[in-house]
Design a protein around this motif. Structure first.
Motif, PDB file in Angstrom:
ATOM      1  N   GLU A 106       0.829  -1.201   0.000  1.00 19.84           N
ATOM      2  CA  GLU A 106       0.000   0.000   0.000  1.00 19.84           C
ATOM      3  C   GLU A 106       0.867   1.256   0.000  1.00 19.84           C
ATOM      4  O   GLU A 106       0.545   2.243  -0.682  1.00 19.84           O
ATOM      5  CB  GLU A 106      -0.933   0.020   1.219  1.00 19.84           C
ATOM      6  N   GLU A 107       1.970   1.216   0.732  1.00 22.20           N
ATOM      7  CA  GLU A 107       2.863   2.377   0.780  1.00 22.20           C
ATOM      8  C   GLU A 107       3.554   2.594  -0.568  1.00 22.20           C
ATOM      9  O   GLU A 107       3.740   3.743  -1.006  1.00 22.20           O
ATOM     10  CB  GLU A 107       3.899   2.181   1.888  1.00 22.20           C
ATOM     11  N   LYS A 108       3.903   1.502  -1.242  1.00 17.60           N
ATOM     12  CA  LYS A 108       4.521   1.637  -2.565  1.00 17.60           C
ATOM     13  C   LYS A 108       3.528   2.230  -3.568  1.00 17.60           C
ATOM     14  O   LYS A 108       3.892   3.093  -4.378  1.00 17.60           O
ATOM     15  CB  LYS A 108       5.000   0.269  -3.055  1.00 17.60           C
ATOM     16  N   ILE A 109       2.299   1.760  -3.508  1.00 16.84           N
ATOM     17  CA  ILE A 109       1.269   2.267  -4.423  1.00 16.84           C
ATOM     18  C   ILE A 109       0.992   3.741  -4.156  1.00 16.84           C
ATOM     19  O   ILE A 109       0.787   4.536  -5.086  1.00 16.84           O
ATOM     20  CB  ILE A 109      -0.024   1.435  -4.300  1.00 16.84           C
ATOM     21  N   GLU A 110       1.008   4.127  -2.892  1.00 19.44           N
ATOM     22  CA  GLU A 110       0.778   5.534  -2.544  1.00 19.44           C
ATOM     23  C   GLU A 110       1.838   6.428  -3.163  1.00 19.44           C
ATOM     24  O   GLU A 110       1.568   7.557  -3.571  1.00 19.44           O
ATOM     25  CB  GLU A 110       0.766   5.702  -1.024  1.00 19.44           C
ATOM     26  N   ILE A 111       3.069   5.936  -3.253  1.00 19.36           N
ATOM     27  CA  ILE A 111       4.162   6.722  -3.835  1.00 19.36           C
ATOM     28  C   ILE A 111       4.089   6.743  -5.362  1.00 19.36           C
ATOM     29  O   ILE A 111       4.207   7.801  -5.994  1.00 19.36           O
ATOM     30  CB  ILE A 111       5.525   6.158  -3.379  1.00 19.36           C
ATOM     31  N   LEU A 112       3.906   5.579  -5.964  1.00 18.53           N
ATOM     32  CA  LEU A 112       3.973   5.461  -7.425  1.00 18.53           C
ATOM     33  C   LEU A 112       2.641   5.723  -8.111  1.00 18.53           C
ATOM     34  O   LEU A 112       2.623   6.099  -9.298  1.00 18.53           O
ATOM     35  CB  LEU A 112       4.465   4.063  -7.817  1.00 18.53           C
ATOM     36  N   GLY A 113       1.555   5.500  -7.401  1.00 19.33           N
ATOM     37  CA  GLY A 113       0.246   5.529  -8.040  1.00 19.33           C
ATOM     38  C   GLY A 113      -0.088   4.153  -8.605  1.00 19.33           C
ATOM     39  O   GLY A 113       0.807   3.394  -9.003  1.00 19.33           O
ATOM     40  N   GLU A 114      -1.358   3.843  -8.634  1.00 18.20           N
ATOM     41  CA  GLU A 114      -1.808   2.515  -9.054  1.00 18.20           C
ATOM     42  C   GLU A 114      -1.374   2.198 -10.484  1.00 18.20           C
ATOM     43  O   GLU A 114      -0.912   1.088 -10.783  1.00 18.20           O
ATOM     44  CB  GLU A 114      -3.334   2.444  -8.949  1.00 18.20           C
ATOM     45  N   GLU A 115      -1.498   3.163 -11.380  1.00 19.61           N
ATOM     46  CA  GLU A 115      -1.209   2.911 -12.803  1.00 19.61           C
ATOM     47  C   GLU A 115       0.246   2.512 -13.023  1.00 19.61           C
ATOM     48  O   GLU A 115       0.536   1.509 -13.694  1.00 19.61           O
ATOM     49  CB  GLU A 115      -1.538   4.158 -13.624  1.00 19.61           C
ATOM     50  N   ILE A 116       1.184   3.285 -12.465  1.00 20.41           N
ATOM     51  CA  ILE A 116       2.605   2.974 -12.638  1.00 20.41           C
ATOM     52  C   ILE A 116       2.963   1.683 -11.923  1.00 20.41           C
ATOM     53  O   ILE A 116       3.701   0.838 -12.452  1.00 20.41           O
ATOM     54  CB  ILE A 116       3.475   4.143 -12.131  1.00 20.41           C
TER      55      ILE A 116
END
Length: 413
Positions: A106-116
């Motif tokens: 979840e923390e990685k997605i928060e940084i990169l965004g779901e699409e990336i």
């Protein structure tokens, strides 16, 4: 009394301070431009480098190096902007976590965004368990052991923020690789350069200093030995989480340009020291743990009088941020601690020594979620009653975003 707002974690607190408290702000603000305009200007005018679309070809295997949750860099926004330029499909993203703890998905997605996050292969550096390639040894003796994923890339894109750093001079740039993608052994050898041969804090390993800074110069030497084909895109973010500066191109040159920008717009010159300093790291992620929060405490101590008080708001939702940090406070004699640091240095050992040195100068009071037993071990005090701030005697300075704004005392450090 006057009311001020203080960032704390992902929330904001309101406290009252005496009317004579001085709110410290920079004398000059960066030019106000739209974020997209700032990024475009930087990409159109790279420093000592071809433009990114000339540097990175569509057929290149590209490794994008990004910071972890302890650094705010608006990665999702900036990376999308860059990907539109390079039109490259073979992209891998790696989080330059250095020696920091691992992140949740979840923390990685928060940084990169779901699409990336879903579009590209995303990995996270592990300084203990990844495979490392040996590149050589610096003149200061640092063994350069770096994550092997660097060797699989045709081109490397370093994408992060440029910030003040209390012992490397400035964060970002080549520091994203060393120690960002280095083995633990490499990281501690580099960080040990914060110490003198007697185990004291090296005065040249400090804020605002690049030339002559042993930590920074060791990082740059290591980076040059590796001879990577790398492009740097560093942004400067203000207290409103807005990109106000961007610098790209050659890794060393563009980082130095960003450092000059910080010196101009993100330092606060003062001509006096204060009886009390009230400060905040600026909220999450700058106060995510004690190791990161220490940077704000450090900035605050530059302008407090001997025997004064520092009141710092740092949530530390992830605790201390180091498994070995508290071990350094078992020493009752600082000389013994210095000897042990030289003999068996571990990550953040210098931070412990630096904090002990500050506690000799001032009382440090924290509004924090850290347990009282942790504060007691270190020698910190708990700020539980905000009414204490109303009754401070003497001069008072308030630094509301002490992680990104560095107070500089005319009398020196």
């Amino acid at each position: 009394m006057k009311k001020i707002k203080i960032k704390y974690g992902k929330s904001e607190l309101e406290v009252e301070v005496p009317d004579h408290a001085k709110i410290l702000t920079p004398s000059e603000k960066p030019p106000q431009k739209e974020e997209g305009e700032i990024l475009t200007e930087a990409l159109d005018n790279p420093i000592n480098s071809p433009k990114i679309e000339e540097f990175i070809k569509p057929w290149d295997n590209v490794l994008v190096v990004v910071p972890d949750k302890t650094r705010k860099a608006k990665v999702n926004f900036v990376l999308k902007f860059v990907l539109e330029r390079i039109k490259c499909k073979s992209v891998r993203v790696i989080f330059a976590t250095g020696t920091h703890q691992r992140q949740t998905e979840e923390e990685k997605i928060e940084i990169l965004g779901e699409e990336i996050y879903r579009s590209f292969k995303v990995v996270e550096h592990d300084c203990f368990n990844d495979r490392f390639r040996f590149f050589g040894i610096t003149s200061r003796g640092t063994e350069i052991l770096l994550n092997e994923v660097l060797c699989d890339a045709d081109k490397i894109l370093l994408l992060g923020s440029i910030t003040h750093h209390y012992f490397a001079g400035f964060g970002g740039g080549a520091k994203m690789i060393i120690p960002g993608l280095a083995s633990y052994k490499t990281a501690i050898q580099n960080h040990k350069l914060t110490l003198t041969s007697k185990g004291d804090i090296n005065p040249n390993a400090t804020n605002l200093k690049l030339d002559g800074n042993p930590v920074y110069e060791d990082i740059v030497e290591a980076f040059k030995i590796c001879n990577f084909k790398a492009f740097h895109f560093g942004v400067v973010i203000d207290e409103a989480d807005k990109i106000v500066g961007a610098f790209c191109g050659d890794v060393i040159s563009s980082h130095k340009a960003g450092a000059d920008f910080l010196k101009r717009f993100f330092t606060i010159p003062v001509d006096e020291k204060f009886d009390a300093v009230i400060s905040s790291a600026g909220g999450f992620p700058k106060d995510v743990n004690l190791i990161q929060s220490h940077k704000s405490i450090h900035h605050s101590h530059y302008i407090v009088k001997d025997g004064g008080q520092i009141f710092c708001f740092v949530e530390c939702r992830d605790g201390i941020g180091s498994k070995t940090f508290l071990d350094w406070f078992k020493f009752k004699d600082v000389d013994e601690m210095r000897k042990e640091l030289l003999k068996n240095y571990s990550m953040n050992g210098h931070t412990a020594l630096s904090l002990i040195n500050k506690l000799k100068v001032a009382n440090i009071n924290l509004k924090t979620s850290l347990p009282m037993e942790v504060l007691n071990v270190i020698g910190l005090r708990s700020l539980d009653d905000f009414d204490v701030l109303k009754n401070i005697n003497g001069t008072i300075a308030v630094v509301q975003d002490a992680s990104i704004y560095l107070p500089t005392y005319y009398g020196g450090y």
